[in-house]
Design a protein around this motif. Structure first.
Motif, PDB file in Angstrom:
ATOM      1  N   LYS A  31       0.833  -1.196   0.000  1.00 50.87           N
ATOM      2  CA  LYS A  31       0.000   0.000   0.000  1.00 50.87           C
ATOM      3  C   LYS A  31       0.872   1.252   0.000  1.00 50.87           C
ATOM      4  O   LYS A  31       2.086   1.197   0.138  1.00 50.87           O
ATOM      5  CB  LYS A  31      -0.918  -0.008   1.221  1.00 50.87           C
ATOM      6  N   GLU A  32       0.212   2.407  -0.144  1.00 48.05           N
ATOM      7  CA  GLU A  32       0.934   3.673  -0.149  1.00 48.05           C
ATOM      8  C   GLU A  32       1.671   3.915   1.167  1.00 48.05           C
ATOM      9  O   GLU A  32       2.721   4.546   1.187  1.00 48.05           O
ATOM     10  CB  GLU A  32      -0.038   4.825  -0.427  1.00 48.05           C
ATOM     11  N   GLY A  33       1.098   3.422   2.250  1.00 47.32           N
ATOM     12  CA  GLY A  33       1.775   3.576   3.531  1.00 47.32           C
ATOM     13  C   GLY A  33       3.134   2.910   3.516  1.00 47.32           C
ATOM     14  O   GLY A  33       4.098   3.417   4.112  1.00 47.32           O
ATOM     15  N   ASN A  34       3.243   1.774   2.814  1.00 39.50           N
ATOM     16  CA  ASN A  34       4.524   1.093   2.693  1.00 39.50           C
ATOM     17  C   ASN A  34       5.497   1.924   1.869  1.00 39.50           C
ATOM     18  O   ASN A  34       6.696   1.975   2.166  1.00 39.50           O
ATOM     19  CB  ASN A  34       4.318  -0.287   2.055  1.00 39.50           C
ATOM     20  N   SER A  35       4.987   2.609   0.844  1.00 39.30           N
ATOM     21  CA  SER A  35       5.849   3.472   0.029  1.00 39.30           C
ATOM     22  C   SER A  35       6.413   4.619   0.856  1.00 39.30           C
ATOM     23  O   SER A  35       7.576   5.010   0.684  1.00 39.30           O
ATOM     24  CB  SER A  35       5.064   4.024  -1.168  1.00 39.30           C
ATOM     25  N   TRP A  90      10.388   5.402   1.422  1.00 37.00           N
ATOM     26  CA  TRP A  90      10.977   6.713   1.157  1.00 37.00           C
ATOM     27  C   TRP A  90      11.827   7.180   2.344  1.00 37.00           C
ATOM     28  O   TRP A  90      12.985   7.567   2.176  1.00 37.00           O
ATOM     29  CB  TRP A  90       9.870   7.715   0.864  1.00 37.00           C
ATOM     30  N   GLY A  91      11.249   7.133   3.523  1.00 33.84           N
ATOM     31  CA  GLY A  91      11.968   7.587   4.715  1.00 33.84           C
ATOM     32  C   GLY A  91      13.167   6.718   5.037  1.00 33.84           C
ATOM     33  O   GLY A  91      14.246   7.228   5.380  1.00 33.84           O
ATOM     34  N   ALA A  92      13.008   5.398   4.940  1.00 34.55           N
ATOM     35  CA  ALA A  92      14.102   4.476   5.255  1.00 34.55           C
ATOM     36  C   ALA A  92      15.254   4.647   4.273  1.00 34.55           C
ATOM     37  O   ALA A  92      16.430   4.592   4.660  1.00 34.55           O
ATOM     38  CB  ALA A  92      13.598   3.037   5.224  1.00 34.55           C
ATOM     39  N   ASP A 109       9.139  14.777   2.275  1.00 39.04           N
ATOM     40  CA  ASP A 109       7.806  14.174   2.255  1.00 39.04           C
ATOM     41  C   ASP A 109       7.582  13.390   0.962  1.00 39.04           C
ATOM     42  O   ASP A 109       7.647  13.952  -0.139  1.00 39.04           O
ATOM     43  CB  ASP A 109       6.729  15.255   2.401  1.00 39.04           C
ATOM     44  N   TYR A 110       7.301  12.112   1.095  1.00 39.42           N
ATOM     45  CA  TYR A 110       7.091  11.239  -0.065  1.00 39.42           C
ATOM     46  C   TYR A 110       5.942  11.727  -0.945  1.00 39.42           C
ATOM     47  O   TYR A 110       6.066  11.800  -2.185  1.00 39.42           O
ATOM     48  CB  TYR A 110       6.828   9.811   0.409  1.00 39.42           C
ATOM     49  N   THR A 111       4.837  12.065  -0.342  1.00 38.54           N
ATOM     50  CA  THR A 111       3.644  12.439  -1.104  1.00 38.54           C
ATOM     51  C   THR A 111       3.893  13.663  -1.974  1.00 38.54           C
ATOM     52  O   THR A 111       3.411  13.737  -3.117  1.00 38.54           O
ATOM     53  CB  THR A 111       2.465  12.710  -0.151  1.00 38.54           C
ATOM     54  N   GLU A 112       4.654  14.622  -1.465  1.00 39.10           N
ATOM     55  CA  GLU A 112       4.901  15.848  -2.206  1.00 39.10           C
ATOM     56  C   GLU A 112       6.037  15.691  -3.218  1.00 39.10           C
ATOM     57  O   GLU A 112       5.955  16.184  -4.352  1.00 39.10           O
ATOM     58  CB  GLU A 112       5.252  16.984  -1.227  1.00 39.10           C
ATOM     59  N   ALA A 113       7.111  15.026  -2.828  1.00 39.00           N
ATOM     60  CA  ALA A 113       8.314  15.006  -3.659  1.00 39.00           C
ATOM     61  C   ALA A 113       8.291  13.946  -4.757  1.00 39.00           C
ATOM     62  O   ALA A 113       8.635  14.237  -5.916  1.00 39.00           O
ATOM     63  CB  ALA A 113       9.543  14.804  -2.767  1.00 39.00           C
ATOM     64  N   TYR A 114       7.892  12.727  -4.420  1.00 40.72           N
ATOM     65  CA  TYR A 114       8.041  11.618  -5.369  1.00 40.72           C
ATOM     66  C   TYR A 114       7.357  11.870  -6.719  1.00 40.72           C
ATOM     67  O   TYR A 114       7.978  11.646  -7.780  1.00 40.72           O
ATOM     68  CB  TYR A 114       7.527  10.317  -4.742  1.00 40.72           C
ATOM     69  N   GLU A 118      12.184   3.516  -3.822  1.00 39.45           N
ATOM     70  CA  GLU A 118      13.502   3.401  -3.201  1.00 39.45           C
ATOM     71  C   GLU A 118      14.592   4.006  -4.082  1.00 39.45           C
ATOM     72  O   GLU A 118      15.447   4.764  -3.607  1.00 39.45           O
ATOM     73  CB  GLU A 118      13.818   1.931  -2.911  1.00 39.45           C
ATOM     74  N   PHE A 119      14.578   3.675  -5.363  1.00 37.63           N
ATOM     75  CA  PHE A 119      15.582   4.211  -6.280  1.00 37.63           C
ATOM     76  C   PHE A 119      15.492   5.734  -6.359  1.00 37.63           C
ATOM     77  O   PHE A 119      16.516   6.433  -6.279  1.00 37.63           O
ATOM     78  CB  PHE A 119      15.377   3.615  -7.674  1.00 37.63           C
ATOM     79  N   THR A 120      14.295   6.256  -6.519  1.00 39.68           N
ATOM     80  CA  THR A 120      14.118   7.706  -6.657  1.00 39.68           C
ATOM     81  C   THR A 120      14.567   8.437  -5.410  1.00 39.68           C
ATOM     82  O   THR A 120      15.252   9.470  -5.477  1.00 39.68           O
ATOM     83  CB  THR A 120      12.644   8.027  -6.965  1.00 39.68           C
ATOM     84  N   ALA A 121      14.212   7.905  -4.232  1.00 41.54           N
ATOM     85  CA  ALA A 121      14.625   8.530  -2.973  1.00 41.54           C
ATOM     86  C   ALA A 121      16.150   8.515  -2.850  1.00 41.54           C
ATOM     87  O   ALA A 121      16.754   9.503  -2.408  1.00 41.54           O
ATOM     88  CB  ALA A 121      13.996   7.803  -1.792  1.00 41.54           C
ATOM     89  N   ALA A 122      16.776   7.408  -3.255  1.00 45.46           N
ATOM     90  CA  ALA A 122      18.237   7.280  -3.123  1.00 45.46           C
ATOM     91  C   ALA A 122      18.971   8.264  -4.028  1.00 45.46           C
ATOM     92  O   ALA A 122      19.885   8.973  -3.587  1.00 45.46           O
ATOM     93  CB  ALA A 122      18.660   5.848  -3.442  1.00 45.46           C
ATOM     94  N   ILE A 123      18.591   8.333  -5.301  1.00 43.14           N
ATOM     95  CA  ILE A 123      19.274   9.219  -6.247  1.00 43.14           C
ATOM     96  C   ILE A 123      19.027  10.680  -5.892  1.00 43.14           C
ATOM     97  O   ILE A 123      19.955  11.517  -5.930  1.00 43.14           O
ATOM     98  CB  ILE A 123      18.828   8.929  -7.689  1.00 43.14           C
TER      99      ILE A 123
END
Length: 563
Positions: free
Chosen positions: A162-166, A170-172, A382-387, A501-506
């Motif tokens: 679910k989105e909660g897992n995303s 993102w944070g991890a 923030d995942y919701t705003e940035a991703y 995960e990839f997007t957050a890392a880069i």
């Protein structure tokens, strides 16, 4: 002397019998495939033959040294031959050809329409039980199941992602990459080899999986060293050992020896034996702990194990869900499968994308401009705003996977019945017990699909329109032209997990660092860049994709505050 002669005679007889039976099987498969009226390639060995998968590469290398084999020609008996061949064989032979071996006939296709039909016809085009048995180490799962059984697995596992897992992913990931930045910048211009880069990418991927999957937190620098009470190794270390063993097909062997007393297990396998036992114990206790939390009314967490166990418990209660819930072994099997697939996809993509940023500085500047624009507008926390705004960063992952596909081919199987498949404009009757492999690499390098610049690394090909930075539109092909996460109903359920995960890392890395090629003494920047490009693209596929010479080139990471 007589005993020695008898032994030699017996060995000769066995060898002759084996060779004769292989020749007969080869001839039988040839006769079956000939009516298909497509080009045929004859080989005595197959990548689907377990013996050849393990012993084929060193045997071929030995034959080459003896002058009996040419390593520059396409080796259709290796699992990774499409990685180097790309579209060449299909350009010469057409959209479909068959590789005839004593094991199974393998029809290889780069026909997008046929591939699309096979992906959508998942009931007819199944996964070989024999080939996918290695993924059932902890229990059947969504990757290995077929038919109605697959639908049952899919229903439960889909509810867990679910989105909660995303948001957790993102944070991890950002926390882990903070550790990467500290390490790399702290080397003060010292080279980070491709080997070290791959290891760090694997650590990030494993730690993120432990956090978002199981609620286990690990610090990047110290790794998975913390051993929980009552255990011999940490959960993360045990899982990493088993995932690594799976990469070289040792898990089935390990499960066999895990049932034996430790004193009869070879020393080389004892570490694997401990890991297998510990993962089983961890999974069992984690599932029970989540069930206990559910009984006590504790609110669910967003991690994978919490949502998966609760979705399964809800299915047990449903009137129409009786018989659809997963068994405990199936729960363990799916949890391990998600770990294996998620770890390999993301760590591999990162380990190629990062050096490519140094090889193509214009791509790095292009992506960093987006990262900076999004950071200034909404921040990167923030995942919701940035991703959703980091479309160029995601495009880097797509283009990296187009060049470095984690899976060279997708082997579909006719099973016990023949199937009809339209190839070259006509319907072909594909015999029973025949593999039809969709050639991912060939499709990804078909100039008719991708244009004349198909061999250029150009992430911008994935961006549609001319929106402002942070507001551009990401565009993917309409059909099965891109197969980074497969296609159709059985596409990878963890696709979003790996993309986030990839997007957050880069994004985190480029917000802090500039990636440059590591230079040897007397080497110019351009020469270092060319060497890094050659080494990054020089890969081999043995179960997973690996750089051939990981110590032959590397990168340096410079803090943006110092540029």
């Amino acid at each position: 002397m007589l005993s020695l002669l008898s032994a030699c005679s017996l060995l000769l007889a066995i060898s002759t019998l084996t060779f004769t039976s292989r020749l007969y099987a080869l001839y039988r498969n040839y006769l079956t495939a000939r009516p298909l009226n497509i080009p045929l390639i004859i080989r005595l060995e197959s990548w689907q033959d377990p013996f050849w998968m393990l012993c084929g590469p060193p045997i071929r290398s030995l034959l080459s040294r003896l002058g009996l084999s040419d390593l520059t020609t396409t080796d259709y008996t290796s699992i990774g031959w499409p990685q180097h061949d790309r579209f060449a064989s299909h350009a010469a032979l057409g959209p479909a050809f068959a590789i005839i071996t004593p094991f199974k006939t393998n029809i290889v296709i780069a026909d997008v329409a046929a591939a699309r039909a096979m992906f959508r016809g998942w009931r007819a085009w199944v996964k070989s039980e024999e080939l996918y048995a290695m993924f059932n180490a902890y229990g059947r799962n969504v990757n290995s199941a077929n038919g109605d059984d697959w639908q049952r697995h899919r229903k439960i596992t889909a509810a867990a992602l679910k989105e909660g897992n995303s948001r957790l992913v993102w944070g991890a990931t950002r926390k882990q990459v903070d550790g990467v930045v500290r390490k790399w910048v702290g080397k003060h211009g010292e080279e980070i080899t491709l080997r070290e880069l791959r290891g760090d990418a694997e650590t990030v991927a494993m730690h993120v999986l432990m956090s978002a999957g199981f609620g286990q937190e690990y610090v990047f620098e110290t790794g998975v060293q913390l051993v929980e009470a009552g255990h011999r190794v940490s959960f993360g270390e045990a899982m990493r050992t088993c995932v690594g063993a799976m990469a070289v097909m040792l898990v089935p062997v390990t499960f066999a020896v895990a049932q034996l007393p430790s004193w009869v297990v070879p020393n080389g396998l004892k570490r694997l034996q401990v890991a297998v036992e510990e993962v089983q114990a961890f999974l069992r206790s984690a599932v029970e702990a989540e069930r206990e939390a559910l009984r006590k009314g504790v609110q669910p967490r967003d991690n994978l194990i919490s949502t998966l166990v609760r979705a399964n418990e809800e299915e047990k209660k449903g009137v129409h869900g009786k018989g659809l819930a997963l068994t405990d072994d199936e729960l363990y099997g799916n949890l391990f499968m998600f770990t294996l697939a998620g770890h390999e996809t993301t760590s591999s993509s990162l380990s190629y994308a990062v050096p490519l940023l140094a090889v193509y500085p214009e791509v790095q500047r292009w992506i960093r401009a987006e990262v900076d624009a999004v950071a200034a507008e909404v921040g990167l926390e923030d995942y919701t705003e940035a991703y959703p705004r980091l479309v160029r960063t995601l495009a880097l992952m797509y283009e990296t996977q187009r060049f470095f596909s984690a899976i060279p081919m997708h082997p579909k199987y006719t099973g016990s019945q023949s199937q009809i498949l339209k190839l070259n404009g006509s319907n072909k009757v594909i015999p029973h017990e025949t593999f039809v492999s969709i050639n991912y690499n060939a499709i990804h390098f078909d100039p008719a699909l991708w244009g004349s610049d198909v061999n250029d690394f150009r992430p911008s090909r994935w961006i549609k329109g001319n929106g402002a930075l942070g507001q551009e539109r990401f565009g993917t092909p309409d059909g099965a032209e891109f197969l980074g996460w497969s296609f159709g109903p059985r596409a990878c359920p963890g696709k979003r997990f790996s993309q986030v995960e990839f997007t957050a890392a880069i994004a985190r890395l480029l917000s802090e660092c500039e990636i440059r090629p590591a230079r040897m003494e007397g080497e110019s920047v351009e020469q270092a860049r060319d060497r890094l490009r050659v080494k990054t693209f020089d890969v081999e596929h043995f179960i997973s994709l690996q750089v051939t010479d990981p110590d032959g080139a590397g990168i340096v990471c410079v803090s943006r505050s110092d540029t």
